[in-house]
Design a protein around this motif. Sequence first.
Motif, PDB file in Angstrom:
ATOM      1  N   UNK A  66      23.861  -3.200 -37.215  1.00 56.21           N
ATOM      2  CA  UNK A  66      24.672  -2.272 -36.424  1.00 56.21           C
ATOM      3  C   UNK A  66      25.200  -3.010 -35.205  1.00 56.21           C
ATOM      4  N   UNK A  67      26.508  -2.913 -34.961  1.00 52.33           N
ATOM      5  CA  UNK A  67      27.070  -3.517 -33.751  1.00 52.33           C
ATOM      6  C   UNK A  67      27.142  -2.475 -32.639  1.00 52.33           C
ATOM      7  N   UNK A  68      27.084  -2.957 -31.402  1.00 49.97           N
ATOM      8  CA  UNK A  68      27.215  -2.060 -30.256  1.00 49.97           C
ATOM      9  C   UNK A  68      26.034  -1.132 -30.075  1.00 49.97           C
ATOM     10  N   UNK A  69      24.828  -1.679 -30.056  1.00 52.01           N
ATOM     11  CA  UNK A  69      23.609  -0.853 -30.004  1.00 52.01           C
ATOM     12  C   UNK A  69      23.049  -0.661 -28.602  1.00 52.01           C
ATOM     13  N   UNK A  70      23.757  -1.074 -27.584  1.00 45.79           N
ATOM     14  CA  UNK A  70      23.187  -0.991 -26.242  1.00 45.79           C
ATOM     15  C   UNK A  70      23.146   0.438 -25.700  1.00 45.79           C
ATOM     16  N   UNK A  71      23.949   1.340 -26.278  1.00 49.31           N
ATOM     17  CA  UNK A  71      23.985   2.720 -25.785  1.00 49.31           C
ATOM     18  C   UNK A  71      24.642   3.613 -26.825  1.00 49.31           C
ATOM     19  N   UNK A  72      24.653   4.925 -26.532  1.00 51.31           N
ATOM     20  CA  UNK A  72      25.437   5.881 -27.301  1.00 51.31           C
ATOM     21  C   UNK A  72      25.174   5.911 -28.789  1.00 51.31           C
ATOM     22  N   UNK A  73      26.254   5.921 -29.561  1.00 49.00           N
ATOM     23  CA  UNK A  73      26.158   6.086 -31.004  1.00 49.00           C
ATOM     24  C   UNK A  73      25.352   4.968 -31.654  1.00 49.00           C
ATOM     25  N   UNK A  74      25.585   3.736 -31.242  1.00 51.28           N
ATOM     26  CA  UNK A  74      24.893   2.605 -31.857  1.00 51.28           C
ATOM     27  C   UNK A  74      23.402   2.650 -31.618  1.00 51.28           C
ATOM     28  N   UNK A  75      23.011   2.974 -30.404  1.00 48.82           N
ATOM     29  CA  UNK A  75      21.590   3.063 -30.070  1.00 48.82           C
ATOM     30  C   UNK A  75      20.915   4.162 -30.873  1.00 48.82           C
ATOM     31  N   UNK A  76      21.530   5.338 -30.932  1.00 45.91           N
ATOM     32  CA  UNK A  76      20.966   6.455 -31.689  1.00 45.91           C
ATOM     33  C   UNK A  76      20.874   6.138 -33.169  1.00 45.91           C
ATOM     34  N   UNK A  77      21.866   5.445 -33.696  1.00 41.26           N
ATOM     35  CA  UNK A  77      21.867   5.101 -35.118  1.00 41.26           C
ATOM     36  C   UNK A  77      20.766   4.098 -35.428  1.00 41.26           C
ATOM     37  N   UNK A  85      26.154  -7.212 -27.024  1.00 46.34           N
ATOM     38  CA  UNK A  85      26.616  -8.401 -26.299  1.00 46.34           C
ATOM     39  C   UNK A  85      25.512  -8.985 -25.417  1.00 46.34           C
ATOM     40  N   UNK A  86      24.797  -8.121 -24.735  1.00 52.93           N
ATOM     41  CA  UNK A  86      23.704  -8.570 -23.873  1.00 52.93           C
ATOM     42  C   UNK A  86      22.417  -7.889 -24.329  1.00 52.93           C
ATOM     43  N   UNK A  87      21.635  -8.567 -25.162  1.00 53.98           N
ATOM     44  CA  UNK A  87      20.449  -7.935 -25.759  1.00 53.98           C
ATOM     45  C   UNK A  87      19.457  -7.426 -24.723  1.00 53.98           C
ATOM     46  N   UNK A  88      18.929  -6.255 -25.012  1.00 50.91           N
ATOM     47  CA  UNK A  88      17.879  -5.659 -24.194  1.00 50.91           C
ATOM     48  C   UNK A  88      16.768  -5.212 -25.129  1.00 50.91           C
ATOM     49  N   UNK A  89      15.552  -5.626 -24.835  1.00 51.00           N
ATOM     50  CA  UNK A  89      14.439  -5.340 -25.739  1.00 51.00           C
ATOM     51  C   UNK A  89      13.718  -4.042 -25.416  1.00 51.00           C
ATOM     52  N   UNK A  90      14.105  -3.380 -24.322  1.00 48.94           N
ATOM     53  CA  UNK A  90      13.336  -2.198 -23.902  1.00 48.94           C
ATOM     54  C   UNK A  90      14.051  -0.885 -24.175  1.00 48.94           C
ATOM     55  N   UNK A  91      15.150  -0.905 -24.947  1.00 52.57           N
ATOM     56  CA  UNK A  91      15.871   0.336 -25.216  1.00 52.57           C
ATOM     57  C   UNK A  91      15.561   0.890 -26.602  1.00 52.57           C
ATOM     58  N   UNK A 102      15.032  -6.192 -35.422  1.00 51.37           N
ATOM     59  CA  UNK A 102      15.497  -7.469 -34.885  1.00 51.37           C
ATOM     60  C   UNK A 102      16.669  -7.188 -33.955  1.00 51.37           C
ATOM     61  N   UNK A 103      16.600  -7.694 -32.734  1.00 49.41           N
ATOM     62  CA  UNK A 103      17.677  -7.518 -31.769  1.00 49.41           C
ATOM     63  C   UNK A 103      18.361  -8.868 -31.575  1.00 49.41           C
ATOM     64  N   UNK A 104      19.688  -8.877 -31.773  1.00 46.02           N
ATOM     65  CA  UNK A 104      20.440 -10.127 -31.706  1.00 46.02           C
ATOM     66  C   UNK A 104      21.660  -9.974 -30.805  1.00 46.02           C
TER      67      UNK A 104
END
Length: 251
Positions: free
Chosen positions: A6-17, A33-39, A47-49
Amino acid sequence: MPTVLITGCSSGFGLETAKMFLEKGWNVVATMRRPSSDILPVSDHLTILPLNVTDPDSIRDAFAQAGDIDVLVNNAGFGAAAPVELIEPETARELFETNTLGTLATMQEILPKFRERRSGTIINVTSTVTLKPLPLVGVYRASKAAVNALTESLAVEMKPFGVRVHIVLPGRSPATSFGNNAMPHLRGMDNTDYKPMIEGMIAGFRKESGPLTYAADVAAAIWRATIDPGAPLKIAAGEDAVQWMAEAEQP
């Protein structure tokens, strides 16, 4: 166990998905773009990339690290609100480079593998603003409408190879950063012709009453596209999106 990227997972739709697929027991490659391991929840299946969809090297590296995937969800993108007359050329280019060409690039990275093995699913998240003309989002709308067109043609091209392709169209959502991202690009408040139109758009966007689209609606639509072989090419996500699509399909 199947794997989704999934692209764009830092917030919103991507994070929820990403959260939803983890709950369903999938292996999840969550990119941003800027990985965060605590979300996201700690999980052996996660795997967070880092992935910048406008950078070819970043795309190649992320997909190489992800390994075999079964589903690609193209969610990364951003919005900008401005009259067509006034939008900055740089902003227009960035919209197409991220929303349109970024989606194309990730699809081109995975399609040879999907086609070779005769399976795989691609789900592109666009917007219901593509369903009817609206003021002040013309270039953003064009960048997402271009993704719709690409996806429609790709669905025809991939059908003989057993690869499914879908479009998920969310409506207006209070759960995304669209507004925060779009406002810095806003132009026209100092123009007496455009100012009333812009003020009306801002008020409408901030209004949280009436039918809305929530992140869970989008995740559910993506899940449907993933598991239902009979899912339609276009899937509305959210109560308002369903209404808009019904209106758009009326003769």
